[in-house]
Each structure stands twice: as structure tokens, then as C-alpha cells.
Design a protein around this motif. Structure first.
Motif, short mmCIF file in Angstrom:
data_model
loop_
_atom_site.label_atom_id
_atom_site.label_comp_id
_atom_site.label_asym_id
_atom_site.label_seq_id
_atom_site.Cartn_x
_atom_site.Cartn_y
_atom_site.Cartn_z
N CYS A 180 -15.33 4.03 4.75
CA CYS A 180 -13.91 4.11 5.10
C CYS A 180 -13.74 4.68 6.50
O CYS A 180 -14.59 5.42 6.99
CB CYS A 180 -13.14 4.98 4.10
N ARG A 181 -12.62 4.35 7.11
CA ARG A 181 -12.26 4.89 8.43
C ARG A 181 -11.46 6.17 8.21
O ARG A 181 -10.31 6.12 7.79
CB ARG A 181 -11.42 3.86 9.19
N TRP A 182 -12.08 7.32 8.52
CA TRP A 182 -11.40 8.58 8.29
C TRP A 182 -11.70 9.63 9.36
O TRP A 182 -11.09 10.70 9.37
CB TRP A 182 -11.73 9.15 6.91
N THR A 225 -2.80 22.17 -1.08
CA THR A 225 -2.02 21.87 -2.29
C THR A 225 -2.64 20.74 -3.11
O THR A 225 -2.09 20.37 -4.14
CB THR A 225 -0.58 21.47 -1.90
N GLY A 226 -3.76 20.20 -2.65
CA GLY A 226 -4.41 19.12 -3.39
C GLY A 226 -3.76 17.77 -3.23
O GLY A 226 -3.90 16.89 -4.09
N ALA A 227 -3.05 17.54 -2.13
CA ALA A 227 -2.39 16.25 -1.90
C ALA A 227 -3.42 15.15 -1.76
O ALA A 227 -4.53 15.36 -1.26
CB ALA A 227 -1.53 16.34 -0.64
N ARG A 228 -3.06 13.94 -2.18
CA ARG A 228 -3.97 12.80 -2.11
C ARG A 228 -4.18 12.37 -0.67
O ARG A 228 -3.36 12.62 0.22
CB ARG A 228 -3.38 11.62 -2.91
N ASP A 229 -5.31 11.70 -0.42
CA ASP A 229 -5.54 11.09 0.88
C ASP A 229 -4.48 10.02 1.11
O ASP A 229 -4.01 9.38 0.17
CB ASP A 229 -6.94 10.45 0.93
N LYS A 230 -4.14 9.82 2.37
CA LYS A 230 -3.09 8.86 2.69
C LYS A 230 -3.55 7.94 3.82
O LYS A 230 -4.12 8.40 4.81
CB LYS A 230 -1.80 9.57 3.11
N LEU A 231 -3.30 6.66 3.64
CA LEU A 231 -3.63 5.69 4.68
C LEU A 231 -2.49 5.65 5.69
O LEU A 231 -1.34 5.43 5.33
CB LEU A 231 -3.82 4.31 4.04
N ILE A 251 0.83 -1.21 0.00
CA ILE A 251 0.00 0.00 0.00
C ILE A 251 0.86 1.26 0.00
O ILE A 251 0.61 2.20 -0.75
CB ILE A 251 -0.94 0.00 1.22
N GLN A 252 1.88 1.28 0.85
CA GLN A 252 2.69 2.48 1.02
C GLN A 252 3.71 2.69 -0.09
O GLN A 252 4.13 3.81 -0.34
CB GLN A 252 3.42 2.42 2.38
N TYR A 253 4.10 1.62 -0.76
CA TYR A 253 5.09 1.73 -1.86
C TYR A 253 4.50 1.11 -3.13
O TYR A 253 4.91 0.05 -3.59
CB TYR A 253 6.38 1.02 -1.47
N PRO A 254 3.51 1.79 -3.72
CA PRO A 254 2.82 1.22 -4.89
C PRO A 254 3.69 1.08 -6.13
O PRO A 254 3.33 0.35 -7.05
CB PRO A 254 1.67 2.22 -5.13
N TRP A 299 -7.69 6.76 7.24
CA TRP A 299 -7.38 7.69 6.17
C TRP A 299 -7.09 9.08 6.73
O TRP A 299 -7.86 9.60 7.54
CB TRP A 299 -8.53 7.79 5.17
N ARG A 300 -5.99 9.67 6.31
CA ARG A 300 -5.71 11.07 6.59
C ARG A 300 -6.13 11.86 5.36
O ARG A 300 -5.59 11.68 4.28
CB ARG A 300 -4.23 11.29 6.89
#
Length: 526
Positions: free
Chosen positions: A258-260, A318-324, A195-198, A245-246
Motif C-alpha cells: 500500500c501507499r502510506w 483514539t484508535g481511528a481507522r486508516d483513511k484513504l 470508497i469515501q461513502y461506503p 493511506w493516512r
């Protein structure tokens, strides 16, 4: 582990390929300074013709390998009897503890042998495969029997259950691993890497083969999957329970599935689906123009109670993607003040360097507040002061390790705490004049270097108005104010988070003014 996972997935695909005109082969090389043909072998897919195999083997001057040989110490292909495939680990365990020398070990010696040797034997294998439950139970049984002194056919009474002995020492156990839980933890770690290193090789291979149109959590096991993929899927439940999710731009996390939410224990929206579809993403609650929460829509969709929580969550400008992200510590314990400053092994190493009053056995408080109160009631003033300084040192040591990857020896932390406390007391004993005392009470603004602009900022919270305000001021090296700026946003944030967001506004402001001739060099300060 990436190389192992990719190699085994490749061999599984080749074994499955029984049709088609084109065959495949995998070459196992053994090289040091030059190619060792005696230890080099070739594995062919099932549909490779015999004439083709013979021609390639003759040309290469090496031999063919079977699916029963091992690669990097692991069986290359797992048949129907998984118990038989990994039984060699159990045999190695029994051979280690059946040595005649182990009969003379004390209980402390047995504990070291079990933890340092026996428990380590299956670790490498369990990091890739989910071993059969029956085999894991046999691992536990071998350790249990050895601990209580079983010899040959002789049986002895087990005075304490193995489950109790598997608890941490602070909870009344001996800290022995439960192999089934440990196996799932290691597999979850591999799933977390996917997940963290796709973009890693392993993640690319598994995504292409099993979840090209979805993600790791939504992927199906599929038809005739490899044993590695089955093993990784078995640990997905553990990852789902420990991750959250952050929110960045809200495009990845779903509102209801989802858990957020930063609210234990479910971390999920429990209100019924209304206003939006059940598969709606968090981004639909965000105003695309202002990049802020759409307060009216959030209240109307989620209700006032959940809306109050959601509106405090910062959104990426900055429009960064959601991160688990992982909500637990590396060893699986919930991160808390008590754990970080007292009960975790790294903190205990520091406390054990101090006075006996600080030893773990003397206090078993459930939370840090109770621990401090208990220490206050049972300790002298000097001990309590040293307790506070040591706790600060442990926190700083933890942060240096996490963010700077800098290790500090426990004895050094304990010694620095004593030295710092003595220096503080010596400074307090020295008389101070009125001017010095006044300077200590108020923070003195320090000018930046020449030709540099310095930005200071602060945040203010208004619970009554449900808003957070930010004030920024830019000054030159002479202390003259160059410019000021104020902003506000809806919702009341946590104080530390508000200050951090103020820093982000300061950076953004500095970037906007880069073209200004006066702003060619900027420094920031809270």
C-alpha cells in the motif's frame, strides 16, 4: 449519479436473470402532481412469464418497456456495439457545429463554443460509462476539424497538433480537454465516492454484488458484469496513483503493498520483505499498549532510512481507522505553494485584479521561491510589499473556502490587500513610546473568564535525541497555575504537526480532569 448507477445495475441484473420460477420487474414512474400512466412503463426480467406480464400490465394500465429505451437520457442496456449505443452524442456534436451561424465565428468564438457547448455534451454520459476509444477519438477529431475551419469536403492544414492544444494556456496550449483522460477522471470520481461513502446506496449495491469480501481496489471484474462496473474498474489505476493511506490504527494499510509513506514518488516501502509476512498490516509495527511505533521492530523490519520516515508519522490515540486520502488537487495538479498562491485559476483571478506587474504573463517561474526572487529583481519596493500581502490574502481565501465553505470575491481580496498595506504603513509612521514597543515584542497572556481553566501548550523538538516533547500548563482566571503536565514521544515531527499533537494532548488532559471540581469549564490556547 447514485440513482443512475443503482438503476442501471438493477436493470442489468434483471436482464441477466433468465432462469428461476420467480420473475422481477422495475417500474419507471413519471410523477408531478399525480401519476402519469402515459409516461409510466414497466421492465420485466427475462424469466418472467408472458401471462404474468400481461396480467400486471392490464392491472396497472400502462405499457412494457424494452431494453432499447433510455432512462434519464442514457441507454438502459449496452449491447455488443458500444460505439452504436453512444453514437447519438457524436451526432449532436456535429449538428451543433454544422449550424450556418458557426461559420462566422472568430477563433475566440470557436474556443467558447467548443469549451462551453461541445465539450459539455458527453460529460453526463462519461460520468457513468467508459466510452469506446474510437468514439472519443472521433469527438476530438470533430473539435479539431472545426477549429481549423474544415468545411464539407474542404481540408485545411492543422498547424498545431491537438495534443499541444490540449495543454494548459500557461504551458503553451489552449486548454481543450482530452476526452479519454476526462472520461477516466469522471469515472475515478465515482469510484472515489464508493470508497469515501461506503454506506451510500450505490456503494452498498456494488459492494454486495462485486466485492462483498474485499474492497474496491481488490475487487475482480467478475463474470458477466455490468458495463458500469467495467467502467469503474477501468479508472481504478488512476485512483491508486493519486491516493495515499493516512495512518490511524494501521489495521487497513499493508506495509509492503500500500501507499502510506509520506515520501514521493512511490509512497511505498521499497525494502525487501523481512521479519513479517508480505501481507502484514501497518498495525503490526505499532505497540498496542502505548499506541506508539515499536521503534526496534520498525528499524529491524524496514531499515534505518525508511524507519526515520515512519517514526515521524503520528498514530491515532483514539484508535481511528486508516483513511484513504487524495494527494492531488481537484483539477489533478500537484498541490504546491506555487500552485496554491500563483498558478491555480482561483489565485490568478486575484492577481488579475492587481497591478500589471502581477499578471500571469509577466512571470513563469517553476517554484514560488524563484517567482519571489524574480519579482524582487523586477519590481519596486511598494510592489513587492503588495505582492506579499496579496499572497497572504489568497492563502486565507483558500482556507476559508476549504474549511468554512465561504467564498470571497477576487476583487475583494485584492482591495483588502491594498487597504491592509496602507493601514500597516500608517501605523508604522505613528511614533510609539518604549512601553508600547515592549508590549508589541512579547505576547501577553490573556486570562480566561471567571470559573474557567485555560490550558496553554507548546512543543519542542530534539533532533539529537530523536524525540518530541510537549509542555502543558493550566491556569485559572486569576493567572494562578492550577496544574502542569509534560510528555514526550519518540521521533522528530514536523513543527506544525508537533504543535497540533500538543493540542490533542491538551484536549485529552482536559477530558481526564472533567471530574475535577476545579476543571468544570476549560478553554485551550496555543
Amino acid at each position: 449519479m447514485d440513482n443512475v448507477m443503482v438503476a442501471f445495475e438493477t436493470l442489468h441484473s434483471m436482464k441477466r436473470k433468465g432462469k428461476g420460477q420467480q420473475g422481477y420487474m422495475a417500474v419507471k414512474l413519471d410523477m408531478s402532481k399525480q401519476l402519469n400512466k402515459a409516461k409510466t412503463s414497466i421492465f420485466f426480467s427475462s424469466n418472467t412469464k408472458k401471462a404474468t406480464k400481461d396480467y400486471i400490465l392490464t392491472l396497472a394500465g400502462t405499457c412494457s418497456t424494452s431494453s432499447y429505451e433510455k432512462y434519464l437520457g442514457l441507454p438502459t442496456l449496452i449491447g455488443r456495439s458500444r460505439h452504436a449505443a453512444f453514437k447519438g452524442i457524436l451526432d449532436r456534436m456535429r449538428s451543433r457545429i454544422s449550424n450556418w451561424k458557426t461559420k462566422f465565428l472568430s477563433q475566440a468564438g470557436k474556443e467558447i463554443l467548443l469549451k462551453a457547448v461541445i465539450q459539455a455534451l458527453p460529460t453526463y454520459c462519461m460520468g457513468v460509462f467508459k466510452l469506446p476509444k474510437s468514439l472519443l477519438n472521433e469527438f476530438n477529431r470533430v473539435m479539431h476539424h472545426f477549429w481549423w475551419g474544415h468545411m464539407n469536403q474542404e481540408k485545411k492544414v492543422h498547424w498545431v497538433s491537438w495534443n499541444q492544444m490540449g495543454k494548459a494556456k500557461g504551458a503553451g496550449g489552449l486548454g481543450f480537454r482530452d476526452f479519454e483522460s476526462f472520461n477516466l477522471s469522471l469515472l475515478a470520481k465515482q469510484g472515489w465516492r464508493l470508497i469515501q461513502y461506503p454506506n451510500s446506496l450505490a456503494a452498498t449495491v456494488f459492494k454486495t454484488k462485486y466485492y462483498s469480501k474485499s474492497d474496491f481496489f481488490q475487487a475482480k471484474i467478475g463474470a458477466r458484469p455490468s458495463f458500469i462496473w467495467r467502467s469503474l474498474c477501468a479508472a481504478r489505476g488512476l485512483l491508486e496513483k493519486g491516493s495515499i493511506w493516512r495512518i490511524g490504527n494501521g489495521q487497513d494499510a499493508k506495509i509492503w503493498n500500500c501507499r502510506w509513506l509520506p515520501r514521493p514518488t512511490s509512497f511505498m516501502v521499497q525494502s525487501p520483505v523481512q521479519g513479517l509476512s508480505a501481507e502484514a498490516r501497518v498495525t503490526e509495527l505499532i505497540d498496542g499498549d502505548t499506541k506508539q511505533w515499536n521503534s526496534a521492530l520498525v528499524h529491524g523490519t524496514l531499515g534505518p532510512e525508511i524507519a526515520e520516515i515512519v517514526l515521524k508519522i503520528p498514530i491515532s490515540v483514539t484508535g481511528a481507522r486508516d483513511k484513504l486520502i487524495w494527494t492531488e488537487t481537484k483539477d489533478g495538479e500537484e498541490e504546491s505553494t506555487t500552485h496554491a498562491l500563483w498558478s491555480c485559476p482561483s489565485a490568478m483571478d486575484v492577481w488579475n485584479q492587481g497591478p500589471t506587474v502581477f499578471q500571469k504573463s509577466s512571470n513563469n517561474a517553476g517554484d514560488f521561491k524563484s517567482l519571489v526572487e524574480k519579482s524582487s529583481a523586477s519590481s519596486y519596493q511598494d510592489s513587492l510589499e503588495l505582492f506579499s500581502v496579496t499572497a497572504k490574502g489568497i492563502w486565507q481565501r483558500r482556507n476559508r473556502m476549504l474549511f468554512e465553505n465561504a467564498f470571497t470575491y477576487p476583487s475583494q481580496v485584492a482591495r483588502q490587500a491594498v487597504d491592509l498595506l496602507e493601514s500597516f504603513k500608517a501605523a508604522q509612521a505613528q511614533p510609539k513610546n518604549r512601553t508600547q514597543h515592549s508590549q508589541d515584542l512579547f505576547s501577553i497572556w490573556m486570562p480566561p473568564p471567571m470559573n474557567t481553566i485555560k490550558i496553554n501548550w507548546d512543543a519542542a523538538l530534539s533532533v539529537a535525541k530523536n524525540r518530541t516533547g510537549f509542555g502543558l500548563v493550566a491556569r485559572n482566571h486569576q493567572g494562578s497555575i492550577v496544574s502542569t503536565k509534560k510528555l514526550s514521544s519518540g521521533g522528530v515531527l514536523e513543527p506544525l504537526l508537533a504543535e497540533a499533537l500538543g493540542g490533542l494532548h491538551a484536549v485529552t488532559w482536559a477530558k481526564e480532569e472533567v471530574g475535577n471540581q476545579l476543571w468544570w469549564k476549560v478553554t485551550l490556547r496555543l
